[in-house]
Design an enzyme around this catalytic site. Structure first.
Site, PDB file in Angstrom:
ATOM      1  N   HIS A 170       4.558   5.979  11.797  1.00 28.19           N
ATOM      2  CA  HIS A 170       5.795   4.968  11.758  1.00 28.19           C
ATOM      3  C   HIS A 170       6.787   5.943  11.853  1.00 28.19           C
ATOM      4  O   HIS A 170       7.848   5.335  12.393  1.00 28.19           O
ATOM      5  CB  HIS A 170       6.051   4.475  10.396  1.00 28.19           C
ATOM      6  CG  HIS A 170       5.143   2.947  10.295  1.00 28.19           C
ATOM      7  ND1 HIS A 170       5.252   2.337  11.279  1.00 28.19           N
ATOM      8  CD2 HIS A 170       4.373   2.498   9.228  1.00 28.19           C
ATOM      9  CE1 HIS A 170       4.662   1.021  10.946  1.00 28.19           C
ATOM     10  NE2 HIS A 170       4.147   1.348   9.772  1.00 28.19           N
ATOM     11  N   GLY A 210       0.872  -1.257   0.178  1.00 30.00           N
ATOM     12  CA  GLY A 210       0.033   0.136  -0.100  1.00 30.00           C
ATOM     13  C   GLY A 210       0.970   1.434  -0.148  1.00 30.00           C
ATOM     14  O   GLY A 210       0.771   2.200  -0.897  1.00 30.00           O
ATOM     15  N   ALA A 211       1.972   1.338   0.888  1.00 29.39           N
ATOM     16  CA  ALA A 211       2.774   2.363   1.221  1.00 29.39           C
ATOM     17  C   ALA A 211       3.962   1.930   2.092  1.00 29.39           C
ATOM     18  O   ALA A 211       3.733   0.980   2.707  1.00 29.39           O
ATOM     19  CB  ALA A 211       2.078   3.692   1.684  1.00 29.39           C
ATOM     20  N   MET A 212       4.840   2.998   1.709  1.00 31.88           N
ATOM     21  CA  MET A 212       6.175   2.357   2.638  1.00 31.88           C
ATOM     22  C   MET A 212       6.544   3.507   3.420  1.00 31.88           C
ATOM     23  O   MET A 212       6.838   4.715   2.834  1.00 31.88           O
ATOM     24  CB  MET A 212       7.273   1.707   1.867  1.00 31.88           C
ATOM     25  CG  MET A 212       8.388   1.380   2.423  1.00 31.88           C
ATOM     26  SD  MET A 212       8.341   0.228   3.592  1.00 31.88           S
ATOM     27  CE  MET A 212       9.646   0.603   4.621  1.00 31.88           C
ATOM     28  N   GLU A 213       7.073   3.435   4.631  1.00 31.76           N
ATOM     29  CA  GLU A 213       7.406   4.545   5.662  1.00 31.76           C
ATOM     30  C   GLU A 213       8.745   5.048   5.699  1.00 31.76           C
ATOM     31  O   GLU A 213       9.420   5.407   6.558  1.00 31.76           O
ATOM     32  CB  GLU A 213       7.134   4.386   6.912  1.00 31.76           C
ATOM     33  CG  GLU A 213       7.988   3.057   7.633  1.00 31.76           C
ATOM     34  CD  GLU A 213       7.348   1.757   7.491  1.00 31.76           C
ATOM     35  OE1 GLU A 213       6.449   1.457   6.845  1.00 31.76           O
ATOM     36  OE2 GLU A 213       7.645   0.887   8.460  1.00 31.76           O
ATOM     37  N   ASN A 214       9.635   4.724   4.640  1.00 33.57           N
ATOM     38  CA  ASN A 214      11.047   5.114   4.677  1.00 33.57           C
ATOM     39  C   ASN A 214      11.354   6.461   5.063  1.00 33.57           C
ATOM     40  O   ASN A 214      10.443   7.329   4.881  1.00 33.57           O
ATOM     41  CB  ASN A 214      11.432   5.305   2.964  1.00 33.57           C
ATOM     42  CG  ASN A 214      10.915   4.271   1.896  1.00 33.57           C
ATOM     43  OD1 ASN A 214      11.261   2.974   2.378  1.00 33.57           O
ATOM     44  ND2 ASN A 214      10.336   4.424   0.968  1.00 33.57           N
ATOM     45  N   HIS A 219      -1.077   6.551   8.762  1.00 31.27           N
ATOM     46  CA  HIS A 219      -0.350   5.306   9.184  1.00 31.27           C
ATOM     47  C   HIS A 219       1.515   5.553   8.878  1.00 31.27           C
ATOM     48  O   HIS A 219       2.218   5.193   9.712  1.00 31.27           O
ATOM     49  CB  HIS A 219      -0.897   4.075   8.370  1.00 31.27           C
ATOM     50  CG  HIS A 219      -0.146   2.749   8.663  1.00 31.27           C
ATOM     51  ND1 HIS A 219      -0.670   1.875   9.528  1.00 31.27           N
ATOM     52  CD2 HIS A 219       1.026   2.400   8.243  1.00 31.27           C
ATOM     53  CE1 HIS A 219       0.043   0.754   9.550  1.00 31.27           C
ATOM     54  NE2 HIS A 219       1.167   1.159   8.854  1.00 31.27           N
ATOM     55  N   GLU A 220       1.515   5.840   7.615  1.00 29.18           N
ATOM     56  CA  GLU A 220       2.956   6.063   7.360  1.00 29.18           C
ATOM     57  C   GLU A 220       3.582   7.237   8.108  1.00 29.18           C
ATOM     58  O   GLU A 220       4.756   6.985   8.378  1.00 29.18           O
ATOM     59  CB  GLU A 220       3.187   6.227   5.817  1.00 29.18           C
ATOM     60  CG  GLU A 220       2.455   5.023   4.972  1.00 29.18           C
ATOM     61  CD  GLU A 220       2.824   3.706   5.347  1.00 29.18           C
ATOM     62  OE1 GLU A 220       3.876   3.354   5.833  1.00 29.18           O
ATOM     63  OE2 GLU A 220       1.968   2.811   4.973  1.00 29.18           O
TER      64      GLU A 220
END
Ligand SMILES: [Zn+2]
Length: 871
Positions: free
Chosen positions: A307, A267-271, A303-304
């Site tokens: 994080h 869905g998405a990534m919290e880099n 959400h991201e």
């Protein structure tokens, strides 16, 4: 040589964990981008912790080693070894600079893990083990380091080049090339590394933190999507403010970047500082996104962002601890969604997801604790159990400690572990210490797989005005789960109602800790109706011998939205079960009219929250019915379900007409709660209308579609006709295709709609759609829309002929060759096969065994399928 990690599947165990005996003090990456051969020069400063000189493993997967140097000197071939895992360095000093030079082809990377191309841009996905597909590195979450990244490419083709942290240098080079350098001052594990390069448009905004720092917000999208990220930007600012107000957590870098990519497994990534999102969680405008899409964007952006603390500043020691960051962050996201929208509706949707999908996972051969003890491929553990059940466990902790106690625990956790890689034990200890509470029994939730059952019975003593609730907790272990189960701590919220709906005992939390337990209520002057597990206060299956009229009282009078909704669903499921018994015994199907009389007051009631009313009037899906009634064979159940839903809609047909007219007339062109509530009520009424008066329904659906203000109205019309054989369905699908064929996200809806239909010709339609010009098997969103939706279409995936199984299995074999993560996710649809009848079970078994025998499967897919069929 080319390192290829996919050799023999090997299990990894939590008990084998060993902390690294070294530190990577800093990392300098120099990356020259090229679609066919990207070159990486990776300089790492190593420092040993003590005397231990065991080999250092630098992971690698699908990359080619060119050169390796220690302190500038080319390394002797005896000092290292290349294995199927990567590079083992066996001779090294106490402190040294290790330089590795390697290359690989981003263009050939169709697994979408590591550095790959999505159309004309480069992007990365490193969680969980993608960084080893970029360079040689100890790719494990407990190795934290600071990264400086220089990126070099053609300026014309890749004007925007991004990585984590803050930009520190930009240089023009000869031959139309340019380079930028990014420096991230925060230590991070490699799974949070990110790089993006491409012809992207920038949309800027800013946020002032509570301490007065100005943060630059920058969103990167394709130029044509520039006007579609406004909602996401507003959501981000709201989330930043919410985290400050709720948990006192402030953002740390000077810039926060978000990039939208259309080819993305997740869905998405919290880099760190550079989130990468699937386009569907960024882009929205009224013509392409539904009300639900708007909500999801807000939730995923939140959400991201959350994080940054729960995941990035405090990270996981190893991948067994995944729920440490995910369960906690889903909980924070849910709290944020409640703040932005309707807590009652949110809770019902969360409970529904748990009761249908997570409970099914937890009783299947893929069942695992939220902190697993073993895995073959960690990518397979991004599950509903780790995320959603993990979140429910945090929610129970919140219930048990109270809001203040929970916040104190969170404060202790962040203060104690900032900059560290920790475990779920560390998390619980912070809460236990901050609240002086023993959480040792509570911690069993992390170790025990399966869904606890709580059987409740009640006894009212008229003479003593006493009421007693007796609870009995147990587990029904999943196939193959032999671990002993001990009682867990279960917070049960209870409210006692009288027959007239008045409250005899106000909602309170009872703590169930033993296998058998009795709770006594004094001063109860009549036989009460216990509303149990209000607000779905624990992720358990619970039962109580309710009479139908008691469901009616809860549906009409409970103050708790979940209790009202659950009573409605239970009443309907029990009615369907009763019909199925009649059908199996070859008796005429007779319906009790009480069911409908209990719904009439709901239809007439006025609600502040129309989305909630719409949920109460939505019938359980066929999938929910199959989950709830595993002992009824699929074929009989479909017949009975179809009969019941038509009967239900017909019984209240005049009401649907009135409701539809009322709410359609109230429609407005905005995304406020009341506007979306009216739309939802109109859509639900239209669905019923289509079942009870098809011609009238079809006419309204066509009119609604043609005069729609937005996508919610269009999808409402399409959903209403989706299971029908009326010609208007074809007409609406064609209109949609004509209007949206160049919009990828809208086309995903069009594919999913057809894959979810209960019409008899669905399998053939799905087969045809596989060769549709807008479908691409390499794009995860398209695969999820068409094939994964079909694999959860209970009626047709489980077609008696076995054709549905074969269709999905054939595509798993195709996709597994280039994208194991997506193939494995598709394969998990088979995991519930043991609840099917014998003939279907036999078909699944043959098809899955053939996949195992005839295909050289990836670790990911091998693990899912071998666990699914194992005895
Ligand atoms: Zn997450």
């Amino acid at each position: 040589m080319m390192i290829d990690a996919a050799v023999t599947p090997q299990a990894i165990h939590l008990k084998d964990y060993v902390a690294p005996h070294y530190e990577v003090v800093k990392v300098d990456l120099d990356i020259t981008l090229d679609p066919k051969s990207t070159k990486v020069i990776n300089k790492m400063q190593f420092k040993m912790h003590g005397k231990d000189k065991s080999p250092i493993l630098l992971h690698a997967d699908s990359i080619v080693l060119d050169e390796i140097l220690i302190d500038g000197k080319i390394l002797d071939k005896n000092a290292y070894q290349l294995t199927d895992k990567g590079l083992e360095l066996s001779e090294y000093p106490d402190k040294f600079e290790l330089t590795v030079v390697n290359h690989f082809s981003p263009e050939a990377n169709k697994a979408l893990s590591g550095l790959y191309m999505s159309k004309d841009m480069y992007c990365t996905q490193c969680e969980s083990q993608g960084f080893r597909r970029i360079t040689f590195y100890p790719d494990r979450p407990d190795v934290l380091s600071t990264f400086t990244t220089t990126i070099r490419a053609s300026e014309k083709e890749y004007p925007v080049m991004l990585s984590n942290g803050n930009p520190i240098e930009h240089k023009k080079l000869d031959g139309g090339m340019h380079q930028v350098t990014w420096k991230d001052p925060f230590k991070k594990p490699s799974y949070l590394f990110a790089l993006v390069a491409g012809p992207l448009a920038e949309v800027k905004d800013s946020f002032q933190t509570k301490s007065g720092r100005n943060i630059e917000l920058a969103f990167y999208v394709r130029p044509e999507d520039k006007n579609r990220c406004g909602h996401a930007i507003e959501a981000l600012k709201k989330a930043m403010k919410w985290d400050e107000d709720t948990y006192g957590l402030e953002y740390d870098l000077d810039i926060y970047m978000v990039v939208a990519v259309s080819d993305f497994n997740m869905g998405a990534m919290e880099n760190k500082g550079l989130n990468i999102f699937n386009t569907k969680y960024i882009l929205a405008d009224p013509q392409t996104a539904t009300d639900k899409d708007y909500q999801l964007i807000e939730a995923v952006i939140g959400h991201e962002y959350f994080h940054n603390w729960s995941g990035n500043r405090v990270t996981c020691r190893d991948w067994f601890q995944l729920s440490l960051k995910e369960g906690l962050t889903v909980f924070r996201e849910q709290q944020f969604s409640d703040y932005c929208g309707s807590p009652g509706v949110n809770r019902i949707e969360q409970a529904n997801l748990m009761q249908t999908r997570q409970f099914a996972e937890d009783s299947s051969p893929l069942s695992h604790p939220i902190r697993p003890e073993t895995y073959i491929e960690i990518n397979n553990f991004y599950t509903l159990t780790v995320y959603e059940k993990g979140c429910e466990v945090i929610r129970m902790l919140h219930t048990l400690l109270g809001d203040k106690g929970f916040k104190n625990g969170m404060k202790t956790y962040f203060e104690r572990h900032d900059g560290q890689a920790v475990t779920t034990e560390d998390f619980l200890k912070a809460h236990a210490d901050a609240n002086e509470k023993d959480l040792s029994q509570f911690s069993r939730w992390y170790r025990q797989a399966g869904t606890p059952n709580v059987q409740v019975t009640g006894h009212w003593n008229a003479q003593a005005n006493k009421y007693q609730l007796h609870t009995k907790q147990s587990y029904r272990p999943a196939v193959g789960d032999k671990t002993p189960k001990e009682p867990v701590v279960i917070p049960m919220k209870v409210e006692l109602l009288a027959d007239d709906g008045s409250v005899l005992f106000k909602e309170s939390v009872l703590e169930i800790t033993k296998e058998d337990q009795t709770f006594t209520f004094d001063g109860i002057k009549e036989r009460p109706i216990p509303a149990l597990f209000s607000d779905f206060s624990a992720p358990v299956k619970f039962s109580y011998p309710y009479h139908n009229h008691e469901y009616g009282v809860m549906l009409k009078h409970s103050s708790d939205p979940f209790t009202r909704w659950n009573a409605a669903q239970k009443m309907i499921i029990e009615t369907i079960e009763h019909l199925a018994k009649q059908r199996t015994n070859k008796k005429a199907m007779l319906l009790d009219s009480e069911v409908f009389s209990d719904f009439e007051p709901v239809v007439a009631e006025s609600f502040d929250d129309l989305n909630f009313k719409a949920l109460l009037l939505t019938l359980p899906t066929f999938g929910v019915a199959t989950q709830a009634l595993p002992n009824v064979t699929q074929t009989v159940l479909w017949e009975v379900y179809d009969y019941f839903t038509k009967f239900f809609s017909a019984k209240l047909c005049d009401d649907w007409k009135v409701l539809y007219a009322e709410h359609y007339a109230a429609r407005k062109d905005d995304i406020s709660q009341s506007a979306s509530g009216n739309r939802q009520m109109a859509n639900v009424s239209l669905g019923h209308l289509m079942r009870c008066d098809e011609n009238a329904g079809a006419e309204q659906a066509l009119n609604q579609y043609q005069n729609a203000y937005n996508m919610t109205e269009k999808m409402g019309a399409l959903n209403a006709v989706n299971n029908s054989h009326h010609e208007v369905r074809k007409q609406l699908l064609e209109l949609f295709l004509e209007e949206y064929q160049s919009n990828e996200l809208a086309m995903d809806k069009w594919f999913a709609l057809q894959a979810s239909s209960t019409r008899d010709d669905t399998i053939d339609q799905v087969k045809n759609l596989l060769s549709h010009k807008n479908f691409s098997i390499q794009n995860p969103n398209k695969v999820y829309a068409l094939l994964n939706t079909f694999a959860h279409n209970e009626r047709h995936f489980h077609a008696e002929s076995g054709e549905g199984y074969q269709l999905v299995a054939d595509n798993i074999a195709t996709i597994d060759k280039f994208n194991p993560q997506v193939a494995a996710r598709l394969a998990s649809a088979f995991s519930t096969w043991r609840r099917l009848d014998e003939s279907r079970q036999a078909k699944v078994k043959v098809i899955l065994k053939r996949l195992l025998d005839e295909q050289k499967l990836s670790n990911d897919t091998f693990e899912i399928i071998s666990k699914t069929v194992s005895d």
